[in-house]
Design a protein around this motif. Structure first.
Motif, PDB file in Angstrom:
ATOM      1  N   ALA A 168       0.846  -1.198   0.000  1.00  0.00           N
ATOM      2  CA  ALA A 168       0.000   0.000   0.000  1.00  0.00           C
ATOM      3  C   ALA A 168       0.877   1.243   0.000  1.00  0.00           C
ATOM      4  O   ALA A 168       1.787   1.370   0.826  1.00  0.00           O
ATOM      5  N   TYR A 169       0.623   2.137  -0.949  1.00  0.00           N
ATOM      6  CA  TYR A 169       1.287   3.447  -0.995  1.00  0.00           C
ATOM      7  C   TYR A 169       0.280   4.472  -0.492  1.00  0.00           C
ATOM      8  O   TYR A 169      -0.761   4.682  -1.119  1.00  0.00           O
ATOM      9  N   VAL A 170       0.596   5.080   0.654  1.00  0.00           N
ATOM     10  CA  VAL A 170      -0.375   5.961   1.319  1.00  0.00           C
ATOM     11  C   VAL A 170       0.151   7.393   1.325  1.00  0.00           C
ATOM     12  O   VAL A 170       1.205   7.662   1.903  1.00  0.00           O
ATOM     13  N   PRO A 171      -0.574   8.327   0.663  1.00  0.00           N
ATOM     14  CA  PRO A 171      -0.122   9.726   0.687  1.00  0.00           C
ATOM     15  C   PRO A 171      -0.517  10.428   1.979  1.00  0.00           C
ATOM     16  O   PRO A 171      -1.349   9.916   2.741  1.00  0.00           O
ATOM     17  N   ASP A 172       0.077  11.596   2.213  1.00  0.00           N
ATOM     18  CA  ASP A 172      -0.243  12.369   3.425  1.00  0.00           C
ATOM     19  C   ASP A 172      -1.652  12.934   3.385  1.00  0.00           C
ATOM     20  O   ASP A 172      -2.275  13.133   4.416  1.00  0.00           O
ATOM     21  N   ASN A 173      -2.124  13.250   2.177  1.00  0.00           N
ATOM     22  CA  ASN A 173      -3.413  13.945   2.089  1.00  0.00           C
ATOM     23  C   ASN A 173      -4.593  12.976   2.067  1.00  0.00           C
ATOM     24  O   ASN A 173      -4.451  11.811   1.721  1.00  0.00           O
ATOM     25  N   ARG A 174      -5.746  13.497   2.423  1.00  0.00           N
ATOM     26  CA  ARG A 174      -6.975  12.697   2.422  1.00  0.00           C
ATOM     27  C   ARG A 174      -7.839  13.072   1.230  1.00  0.00           C
ATOM     28  O   ARG A 174      -7.738  14.177   0.714  1.00  0.00           O
ATOM     29  N   VAL A 175      -8.720  12.166   0.853  1.00  0.00           N
ATOM     30  CA  VAL A 175      -9.737  12.495  -0.140  1.00  0.00           C
ATOM     31  C   VAL A 175     -11.084  12.098   0.460  1.00  0.00           C
ATOM     32  O   VAL A 175     -11.242  10.991   0.961  1.00  0.00           O
ATOM     33  N   LEU A 176     -12.029  13.023   0.459  1.00  0.00           N
ATOM     34  CA  LEU A 176     -13.349  12.703   0.992  1.00  0.00           C
ATOM     35  C   LEU A 176     -14.051  11.713   0.063  1.00  0.00           C
ATOM     36  O   LEU A 176     -14.108  11.928  -1.151  1.00  0.00           O
ATOM     37  N   THR A 177     -14.593  10.630   0.660  1.00  0.00           N
ATOM     38  CA  THR A 177     -15.291   9.619  -0.130  1.00  0.00           C
ATOM     39  C   THR A 177     -16.404  10.281  -0.943  1.00  0.00           C
ATOM     40  O   THR A 177     -16.633   9.936  -2.101  1.00  0.00           O
ATOM     41  N   MET A 231      -7.724  13.010  -7.314  1.00  0.00           N
ATOM     42  CA  MET A 231      -6.474  12.414  -6.837  1.00  0.00           C
ATOM     43  C   MET A 231      -5.502  12.150  -7.989  1.00  0.00           C
ATOM     44  O   MET A 231      -5.150  10.993  -8.273  1.00  0.00           O
ATOM     45  N   PRO A 232      -5.072  13.237  -8.672  1.00  0.00           N
ATOM     46  CA  PRO A 232      -4.206  13.062  -9.852  1.00  0.00           C
ATOM     47  C   PRO A 232      -2.922  12.296  -9.530  1.00  0.00           C
ATOM     48  O   PRO A 232      -2.459  11.497 -10.341  1.00  0.00           O
ATOM     49  N   GLU A 233      -2.356  12.521  -8.337  1.00  0.00           N
ATOM     50  CA  GLU A 233      -1.090  11.838  -8.016  1.00  0.00           C
ATOM     51  C   GLU A 233      -1.299  10.336  -7.856  1.00  0.00           C
ATOM     52  O   GLU A 233      -0.425   9.531  -8.201  1.00  0.00           O
ATOM     53  N   SER A 234      -2.460   9.942  -7.327  1.00  0.00           N
ATOM     54  CA  SER A 234      -2.731   8.514  -7.159  1.00  0.00           C
ATOM     55  C   SER A 234      -2.849   7.839  -8.518  1.00  0.00           C
ATOM     56  O   SER A 234      -2.307   6.756  -8.735  1.00  0.00           O
ATOM     57  N   LEU A 235      -3.568   8.491  -9.444  1.00  0.00           N
ATOM     58  CA  LEU A 235      -3.723   7.899 -10.778  1.00  0.00           C
ATOM     59  C   LEU A 235      -2.385   7.851 -11.496  1.00  0.00           C
ATOM     60  O   LEU A 235      -2.070   6.871 -12.190  1.00  0.00           O
ATOM     61  N   ALA A 236      -1.566   8.904 -11.301  1.00  0.00           N
ATOM     62  CA  ALA A 236      -0.233   8.900 -11.938  1.00  0.00           C
ATOM     63  C   ALA A 236       0.588   7.727 -11.400  1.00  0.00           C
ATOM     64  O   ALA A 236       1.293   7.047 -12.158  1.00  0.00           O
ATOM     65  N   LEU A 237       0.484   7.462 -10.097  1.00  0.00           N
ATOM     66  CA  LEU A 237       1.240   6.347  -9.513  1.00  0.00           C
ATOM     67  C   LEU A 237       0.711   5.001 -10.019  1.00  0.00           C
ATOM     68  O   LEU A 237       1.490   4.100 -10.350  1.00  0.00           O
ATOM     69  N   VAL A 238      -0.617   4.882 -10.117  1.00  0.00           N
ATOM     70  CA  VAL A 238      -1.200   3.645 -10.673  1.00  0.00           C
ATOM     71  C   VAL A 238      -0.656   3.411 -12.083  1.00  0.00           C
ATOM     72  O   VAL A 238      -0.214   2.307 -12.421  1.00  0.00           O
ATOM     73  N   HIS A 239      -0.650   4.461 -12.916  1.00  0.00           N
ATOM     74  CA  HIS A 239      -0.185   4.310 -14.307  1.00  0.00           C
ATOM     75  C   HIS A 239       1.289   3.926 -14.342  1.00  0.00           C
ATOM     76  O   HIS A 239       1.697   3.060 -15.107  1.00  0.00           O
ATOM     77  N   LYS A 240       2.080   4.564 -13.471  1.00  0.00           N
ATOM     78  CA  LYS A 240       3.528   4.289 -13.457  1.00  0.00           C
ATOM     79  C   LYS A 240       3.787   2.837 -13.050  1.00  0.00           C
ATOM     80  O   LYS A 240       4.559   2.124 -13.693  1.00  0.00           O
TER      81      LYS A 240
END
Ligand SMILES: Nc1ncnc2c1ncn2[C@@H]1O[C@H](COP(=O)(O)OP(=O)(O)OP(=O)(O)O)[C@@H](O)[C@H]1O
Ligand SMILES: [Mg+2]
Length: 294
Positions: A168-177, A231-240
């Motif tokens: 699991a890669y967990v960022p510092d920021n939250r995203v509201l469901t 969550m652009p950074e999450s999608l970028a990480l998924v793609h990478k």
């Protein structure tokens, strides 16, 4: 002598790519609760995740869930102290709210001296959480498929293949469901729905001992890409990660990214500001121990 109850409840990842709102996986990252009955009100202490943030009164999610469980069991426990030792980060897509609810309900069974009824816990927890996918995995462990039947939460548990792990890669920021859900369209192309149905079925095979199918089986067309603006950074990480051959998905409503695989997978270090957790699959779900205390 008082009967002290200890609970250990796992983090969970929902969706797993194509299994939107249905699939769940229990992970070896835990919240622990210690509940000691006595008095008439509640005393709550939180150590770890949520410390200094969550309320410490009757509105605390674990307390509410203990109360709901006691009511369902028709058990009288007017007051208790609750110690929460939390490892599951909040608001990151690792099922902290489901763990709090399932943990609280399991504690109620312990306090009432009743053996855990895991299917009933899925039902009660779904009422509190609003959807069954994370609560199913927290309650049953392993790999779960959840659904609602006339509004009631239901689930089956499947045995995940040996040697399956989750990074699991967990960022510092939250995203509201709520924000992540708001980005989903009301209508999707038939071809996308058909592709997801096939991939979801394939993922059942992949997780049940065919890890070589995981890359294809984790392809999703129904939710992940639509949520990119939140969550652009999450999608970028998924793609990478997927670009380097690792079956990565958005965990729950994000922003955590989960890579499924075998221990030999070459998951890279986390990006700056992210934490990497190397996890196994929790096989049993929530556990309760009751003990005598002075
Ligand atoms: N252990 C806990 N004790 C008390 N409250 C909690 C606990 N865990 C979660 N909550 C409440 O739930 C909120 C987080 O719920 P939310 O559903 O947004 O995130 P999550 O459950 O961590 O992720 P996801 O549902 O996407 O997997 C917290 O802000 C807090 O209010
Ligand atoms: Mg939640």
């Amino acid at each position: 002598m008082l009967n002290q109850v200890r609970v250990r409840v796992p983090a969970t990842s929902a969706n797993l790519g194509p299994g939107f709102d249905a699939f769940g996986l229990a992970l070896t990252l835990y919240d622990e609760l210690i509940v000691t009955p006595g008095g008439s009100g509640v005393r709550v202490e939180v150590v770890g995740a949520g410390q200094g943030e969550v309320p410490l009164d009757e509105s605390h999610l674990v307390v509410r869930s203990i109360r709901a469980g006691l009511q369902a069991l028709e058990a009288e426990v007017p007051g208790f102290s609750l110690l929460c030792e939390n490892q599951i980060p909040h608001g990151r897509g690792l099922g902290s709210s489901s763990a709090a609810i399932v943990g609280g309900l399991a504690a109620a069974y312990g306090l009432a001296g009743v053996q855990l009824d895991r299917d009933r816990i899925v039902e009660l927890a779904t009422e509190i959480e609003g959807h069954p996918d994370n609560v199913a995995a927290s309650a049953l462990g392993g790999f779960t498929i959840a659904w609602t039947d006339a509004g009631s939460g239901r689930a089956v548990r499947l045995q995940p293949g040996e040697a399956l792990v989750g990074v699991a890669y967990v960022p510092d920021n939250r995203v509201l469901t709520k924000e992540a859900r708001g980005l989903l369209p009301n209508v999707v192309p038939h071809a996308d729905a058909a592709a997801n149905a096939g991939r979801a079925a394939l993922l059942v095979a992949a997780l049940s001992g065919r890890p070589e199918l995981l890359m294809t089986a984790t392809e999703d067309r129904l939710h992940q890409e639509y949520r990119e603006p939140a969550m652009p950074e999450s999608l970028a990480l998924v793609h990478k990660l997927r670009g380097s051959g690792l079956p990565a998905v958005v965990s729950g409503a994000g922003p955590t990214v989960l890579v499924l695989g075998s221990p030999v997978n070459q998951a890279p270090p986390p990006p700056d500001g992210w934490t990497r957790y190397d996890l196994g699959i929790d096989p049993v779900g929530v556990q309760v121990w009751s003990m005598e205390s002075g």
